[in-house]
Design an enzyme around this catalytic site. Structure first.
Site, PDB file in Angstrom:
ATOM      1  N   ARG A  72       0.889  -1.236  -0.146  1.00  0.00           N
ATOM      2  CA  ARG A  72      -0.137  -0.034   0.000  1.00  0.00           C
ATOM      3  C   ARG A  72       0.912   1.136   0.109  1.00  0.00           C
ATOM      4  NH1 ARG A  72      -4.223   0.064   4.854  1.00  0.00           N
ATOM      5  NH2 ARG A  72      -5.286  -1.467   3.531  1.00  0.00           N
ATOM      6  N   ARG A 141      -2.258   6.512   9.688  1.00  0.00           N
ATOM      7  CA  ARG A 141      -2.450   6.154   8.236  1.00  0.00           C
ATOM      8  C   ARG A 141      -2.446   7.469   7.304  1.00  0.00           C
ATOM      9  NH1 ARG A 141      -4.390   0.891   8.058  1.00  0.00           N
ATOM     10  NH2 ARG A 141      -3.639  -0.432   9.766  1.00  0.00           N
ATOM     11  N   LYS A 209      -4.691   1.194  14.567  1.00  0.00           N
ATOM     12  CA  LYS A 209      -4.519   2.196  13.682  1.00  0.00           C
ATOM     13  C   LYS A 209      -4.947   3.354  14.030  1.00  0.00           C
ATOM     14  CE  LYS A 209      -6.987  -0.782  10.948  1.00  0.00           C
ATOM     15  NZ  LYS A 209      -7.968  -1.164   9.814  1.00  0.00           N
ATOM     16  N   LYS A 211      -6.532   7.346  12.117  1.00  0.00           N
ATOM     17  CA  LYS A 211      -6.916   7.810  10.767  1.00  0.00           C
ATOM     18  C   LYS A 211      -7.388   9.335  10.712  1.00  0.00           C
ATOM     19  CE  LYS A 211      -8.081   3.593   9.038  1.00  0.00           C
ATOM     20  NZ  LYS A 211      -9.091   2.630   8.109  1.00  0.00           N
ATOM     21  N   CYS A 430     -15.241  -2.622  -1.148  1.00  0.00           N
ATOM     22  CA  CYS A 430     -14.012  -2.863  -0.704  1.00  0.00           C
ATOM     23  C   CYS A 430     -13.502  -3.814  -1.521  1.00  0.00           C
ATOM     24  CB  CYS A 430     -13.952  -3.392   0.900  1.00  0.00           C
ATOM     25  SG  CYS A 430     -14.664  -5.062   1.018  1.00  0.00           S
ATOM     26  N   CYS A 436      -8.326 -10.422   0.249  1.00  0.00           N
ATOM     27  CA  CYS A 436      -8.299 -10.110   1.789  1.00  0.00           C
ATOM     28  C   CYS A 436      -8.488 -11.064   2.630  1.00  0.00           C
ATOM     29  CB  CYS A 436      -9.760  -9.052   1.899  1.00  0.00           C
ATOM     30  SG  CYS A 436      -9.724  -8.654   3.768  1.00  0.00           S
ATOM     31  N   CYS A 475     -17.185  -7.856   4.603  1.00  0.00           N
ATOM     32  CA  CYS A 475     -17.178  -8.243   6.136  1.00  0.00           C
ATOM     33  C   CYS A 475     -17.370  -7.014   6.986  1.00  0.00           C
ATOM     34  CB  CYS A 475     -15.741  -8.796   6.480  1.00  0.00           C
ATOM     35  SG  CYS A 475     -14.566  -7.626   7.262  1.00  0.00           S
ATOM     36  N   CYS A 479     -14.353  -1.529   5.382  1.00  0.00           N
ATOM     37  CA  CYS A 479     -13.183  -0.734   4.549  1.00  0.00           C
ATOM     38  C   CYS A 479     -13.971   0.364   3.547  1.00  0.00           C
ATOM     39  CB  CYS A 479     -12.619  -1.527   4.065  1.00  0.00           C
ATOM     40  SG  CYS A 479     -11.465  -2.562   5.330  1.00  0.00           S
TER      41      CYS A 479
END
Ligand code: SRM
Ligand code: SF4
Length: 568
Positions: A72, A141, A209, A211, A430, A436, A475, A479
């Site tokens: 990424r 991120r 994480k 954001k 996503c 994934c 899921c 995302c």
């Protein structure tokens, strides 16, 4: 005196981070081992901080696990110079699966890289002054902004601030350079490396994480309330005077675990523009110091706010900043939505907004999108600006080159006018299968065909021109930020989805479960009956999401014997 309070047991990731505060682990050793086709489980965790996930192609699992890597790229505001885009395009062909994936945070992902190509890909990305460091992992991120080019001076100022934060919040570990870039040897085995402590992240980084995004009202194309930390630009005389700060948003949840939930960020107050860096450091510091390090499912900043309250949070922030926040200044969000088609800039050049279905840039037999984009970017020296809804803008097209750009695209089967329906243009999915590891159902590969049937259902119910924001994820992690959509389909199991309704275009309201399980084959019929009711019962100019929140939520609550939902 003995302290009898039982300290909660830290999650295994905490001990792992503490064991190698430079985040080096034994990545370099495995990388140098030609026999190894993958990293240990521990190193796979460190690898995330370096911007890569160890995956396997789930379509091929029956034939045995074949390790591949996702890489990424971090690029604040999603802005790429022509030479950067061309370099990424080539890396995808040389080492990846010959496609580029525009992400929901304005990044680019490569999929399908094998271990021998990993270091070359990461080096290639760095050679064009981009990085993968902290694109993943328990750190801040990629910093997201609205496409700056659409907002004149305010857009430029916001991008400057996003770049400032991106740089200032980047982990300082020397390991990234040593491992991937073959630079000066920094003695990762030394005592100094073992005692390394990042000025912001310390030895164990964040509990989870983090954001950050900026927004420029009235457009909320970044889903500012889904961010851990958001800065809403407040303008005076055509410039950014400061920001309203929001904190504690997030999407991730797990099926059957009611301790996990999506949450809208709280409005904290206003800061002058000069305080943006200090504010980001302070909020990240609050997460570092108060986030849950025992339970990773409860470790995001949103749970700190949910558990301790917004007043506690504001006090912490003000204490760390050394000044009181002003009350939030007035602002209003009215819509999301990317620019599609041509738009002329004040300097006479043109932008071309392109819908990139589910963010995937690849060539097919009839539509050679990847080649077309590379050619126009290279030939006409165009910048590429990625949007937070997985689309892109070609920027800097000279007035006298518009026809040439159109021609080159058309030669590859790409129509710049791209007459996609409003509902398809507003859709997102996503990545999900096959890469994934957390996907329970299809998303990226399924949504395009599903949209065709949804378009038919809308046509048949007289809604052909309506825009409804539909998002699908494989899921519940969220995302594609599904819980902000007017309709969301969230994967539960192969071919089964949870159906949510009731988000709004301003991105200020979470949707709610309408049906706990809908089979993939029943989705269109289920939606069609909702479309029919919407057309019959809607108020003048009422959006589907608002209708759902006004009518369907209440019915659902009555059926389930719940207290009626409050709309707002
Ligand atoms: Fe995400 C995990 C893909 C944006 C919430 N996300 C993953 C992983 C890395 C799966 C994994 O952990 O093994 C996915 C990689 C799939 C693949 O094969 O590429 C993945 N997330 C993505 C991207 C590529 C989806 C896309 O369609 O574009 C997005 C990359 C953005 C970027 O460039 O940085 C992406 N992920 C998001 C967003 C949206 C956002 O940030 O605006 C969210 C919801 C917001 C939030 O964070 O709350 C999101 N991803 C998650 C979560 C849930 C976290 C939680 O709080 O529980 C996971 C699972 C996890 O972290 O354990 C996850
Ligand atoms: Fe994977 Fe789930 Fe994220 Fe989709 S929402 S990319 S399935 S983690």
């Amino acid at each position: 005196m003995q302290n009898n309070a039982i300290e909660p047991k830290l999650s295994p990731n905490e001990a792992l981070k503490a064991s190698s505060p430079t985040l080096a682990g034994t990545l370099a050793q495995t990388l140098a081992d030609p026999q190894a086709d993958h990293f240990s489980e521990e190193d796979a965790q460190f690898l995330k901080f370096h911007g890569s996930y160890q995956q396997d192609d789930r379509d091929l699992r029956k034939q045995g696990k074949k390790f591949i890597f996702m890489v990424r790229v971090r690029m604040p505001g999603g802005v790429l110079k022509p030479e950067q885009y061309v370099a990424l395009d080539k890396l995808a062909t040389d080492y990846g699966n010959d496609s580029l994936r525009v992400t929901s945070r304005q990044g680019i992902q490569f999929h399908g890289i094998i271990k021998t190509g990993l270091a070359r890909t990461i080096r290639g990305i760095n050679e064009v002054m981009l990085t993968t460091l902290a694109a993943c992992g328990d750190v801040v991120r990629n910093v997201v902004t609205p496409p700056p080019v659409l907002h004149g001076l305010v857009g430029e100022q916001v991008l400057d601030d996003a770049r400032l934060l991106s740089k200032s919040l980047l982990p300082q570990t020397p390991a990234y350079h040593e491992i991937w870039l073959n630079g000066e040897k920094l003695q990762l085995e030394s005592e100094a490396a073992k005692n390394f402590e990042d000025p912001l992240y310390g030895k164990t980084y964040l509990p989870r994480k983090f954001k950050i995004s900026f927004a420029i009202p009235p457009v909320n194309d970044v889903d500012i309330f889904a961010q851990c930390l958001g800065f809403i630009a407040i303008q005076e005389d055509g410039k950014v005077s400061g920001y309203n700060v929001v904190a504690g948003g997030g999407m991730g949840r797990s099926h059957g675990n009611h301790q996990t939930f999506p949450r809208l960020a709280d409005l904290i107050g206003y800061i002058p523009r000069e305080a943006v860096e200090a504010t980001a450091w302070a909020v990240v510091g609050i997460h570092r110091d108060f986030g849950d390090r025992a339970n990773r499912k409860h470790a995001r900043l949103k749970y700190v706010l949910a558990d301790r309250g917004v007043d506690w949070f504001r006090q912490q922030l003000e204490q760390r900043l050394g000044f009181a926040l002003e009350p939030a200044r007035p602002f209003v969000f009215t819509r999301q939505g990317d620019l599609y088609g041509w738009r002329q800039q004040p300097d006479g050049t043109w932008i071309l907004g392109m819908f990139i279905e589910t963010g995937r840039i690849r060539d097919t037999e009839s539509r050679r999108l990847k080649t077309a984009l590379r050619q126009v970017v290279e030939q006409f020296g165009l910048e590429v600006h990625l949007t937070p809804a997985n689309n892109l803008l070609l920027v800097g097209i000279q007035d006298n080159k518009r026809a040439d750009v159109t021609r080159v695209l058309a030669e590859h089967g790409v129509d710049p006018a791209q007459r996609v329906s409003a509902v398809r243009g507003a859709s997102m999915a996503c990545v999900a299968l096959p890469t994934c590891g957390l996907a329970l159902a299809e998303a990226e590969r399924f949504l395009p065909q599903l949209m065709t049937h949804i378009e038919e259902a809308m046509q048949e119910t007289g809604l052909a021109n309506d825009e409804i924001i539909i998002r699908m994820t494989g899921c519940p992690n969220g995302c594609a930020r599904p819980y902000m959509a007017e309709i969301a389909l969230v994967g539960k199991a192969p071919g089964r989805y949870q159906l949510f309704v009731g988000g709004n275009p301003a991105g200020t309201r979470l949707n709610r479960v309408y049906k706990d399980t809908v089979k993939e084959t029943e989705i269109v019929a289920e939606l069609k009956s909702l479309f029919e009711r919407y057309r019959r019962e809607r108020l003048a100019n009422e959006r589907f999401g608002d209708f759902a929140a006004r009518v369907l939520w209440l019915e659902n609550a009555a059926q389930n014997n719940q207290a009626p939902a409050v709309v707002g």
